[in-house]
Enzyme design. Structure first.
Site, short mmCIF file in Angstrom:
data_model
loop_
_atom_site.label_atom_id
_atom_site.label_comp_id
_atom_site.label_asym_id
_atom_site.label_seq_id
_atom_site.Cartn_x
_atom_site.Cartn_y
_atom_site.Cartn_z
N PRO A 21 -42.61 3.97 -32.42
CA PRO A 21 -42.68 2.55 -32.08
C PRO A 21 -42.42 2.38 -30.59
CG PRO A 21 -40.55 3.04 -33.04
CD PRO A 21 -41.35 4.31 -33.11
N MET A 22 -43.16 1.48 -29.95
CA MET A 22 -42.97 1.22 -28.53
C MET A 22 -43.01 -0.30 -28.34
SD MET A 22 -45.44 4.21 -27.00
CE MET A 22 -44.95 3.92 -25.29
N CYS A 112 -32.94 2.03 -29.08
CA CYS A 112 -33.54 1.21 -28.02
C CYS A 112 -32.58 1.09 -26.83
CB CYS A 112 -33.89 -0.17 -28.54
SG CYS A 112 -34.63 -1.23 -27.26
N ASN A 213 -38.12 14.01 -31.06
CA ASN A 213 -38.85 13.02 -30.27
C ASN A 213 -38.44 13.11 -28.81
OD1 ASN A 213 -38.42 9.55 -29.66
ND2 ASN A 213 -40.39 10.55 -29.65
#
Length: 349
Positions: A21-22, A112, A213
């Site tokens: 997700p970005m 995040c 990741n």
């Protein structure tokens, strides 16, 4: 207790590749385009920030329209719904709602690094409180039906890596089915390198699968990440935006399929396929979105770097496309040299 099936349990051939997700970029339009290219095994939505309420169905469907398609992109790739927040009860209630609406899996964001998110006690800031991580994951796991997996994504820490192993154990104790680790701290942002060896340390201290990741831009870096992290489960974000067929290249590198790397002009054609999806935006916002993707392409393509330098200051769509066509033809006829540009050092976004 979880009674379902892990998404990668039926994929005997590895590596297994997830699309990260970005925020502000990886919406359903881009998920659609990238999964049509192929090689991606599952996607995760941009985070839905949980603060004061249980959201109505329309909010979940805005972030994840794929819920109306069985939780999959048009290409058939599963899309997991990601939540971000710090209140265990509200996170649990919203996770239950997402599952009821058809989410194939629930992911919890503890990675995040954005200041606005961290100030409101969301994302990576929670990595300072392992006990709270455990309470959130336990509440969510208890609320979500037993056949639907719950996962979490974390960084190696907030200011440092001191609590990395404690955080991983806390999340595992909460009952998640797997953990994705972005191999940098919040303060390290997106600056290279990624510390993949820490993922191996986390794998040694937990008994759940771990997805690696961070800083995977090429098939060679994917191999290095897998070797250092001891994981054949990987997640890629910026690398797949910059090189849309990177997942296919990686799988071809492991002998799983045959694939010839896309030409830079194919990337430009793919970018233009995004245009109809942007019609609802003001003209400047459309141009900015196209330039955003073009910038990512330019990180891994010298030719697109030359194109980007010529078109990046265009403001109107017509001027942008006129310049894009003219510059692309010039670059095809006169390919740039690496010496034409300073070496690029990514500084994060």
């Amino acid at each position: 207790m979880f009674t379902g099936q892990l998404p990668f349990s039926t994929h005997a051939d590895r590596p297994y590749i997830a699309l990260a997700p970005m925020e502000g970029l990886m919406d359903h339009h881009l998920r659609d385009l990238l999964t049509r290219v192929g090689g991606i095994d599952h996607c995760v939505t941009e985070f839905i920030r949980v603060t004061q309420q249980v959201y109505p169905a329309k909010v979940f469907r805005r972030y994840c329209p794929e819920l109306l398609n069985g939780g999959k992109t048009p290409a058939g790739t599963p899309v997991h719904v990601q939540l971000l927040g710090s209140d265990p009860e509200l996170m649990a209630a919203n996770a239950r709602k997402a599952a009821m609406l058809g989410a194939p899996a629930i992911d919890l964001n503890f990675g995040c690094p954005a200041k606005t998110v961290n100030k409101s006690q969301g994302g990576a800031v929670l990595l300072q409180y392992p006990d709270l991580l455990a309470r959130i994951t336990s509440a969510v796991r208890a609320a979500v039906p037993a056949h639907i997996p719950v996962s979490a994504k974390m960084r190696l820490g907030f200011a440092d890596k001191e609590l990395a192993l404690d955080n991983a154990r806390a999340l595992a104790s909460g009952g998640i089915q797997w953990l994705t680790v972005h191999a940098r701290t919040k303060t390290e942002g997106y600056k290279p390198p990624a510390y993949w060896d820490w993922i191996a340390r986390i794998k040694e201290t937990t008994d759940i699968p771990v997805i690696a990741n961070g800083e995977i831009w090429t098939p060679q870096q994917a191999r290095q990440c897998m070797a250092e992290s001891h994981s054949d489960l990987i997640m890629i974000g910026r690398g797949l935006v910059a090189v849309p067929d990177l997942a296919l290249q990686i799988k071809a590198d492991h002998g799983l399929l045959a694939h010839s790397a896309h030409h830079w002009q194919q990337h430009l054609e793919m970018m233009q396929a995004l245009i109809p999806c942007l019609a609802h935006l003001p003209e400047k916002a459309q141009t900015d979105r196209l330039k955003q993707w073009l910038h990512y392409f330019s990180l891994q393509s010298l030719e697109i770097r030359a194109v980007f330098e010529k078109v990046k200051r265009q403001r109107s769509l017509q001027d942008f496309f006129n310049s894009l066509a003219e510059t692309s033809a010039d670059v095809a006829a006169n390919p740039p040299n690496a010496s034409d540009y300073k070496a690029y050092q990514h500084q994060g976004f």
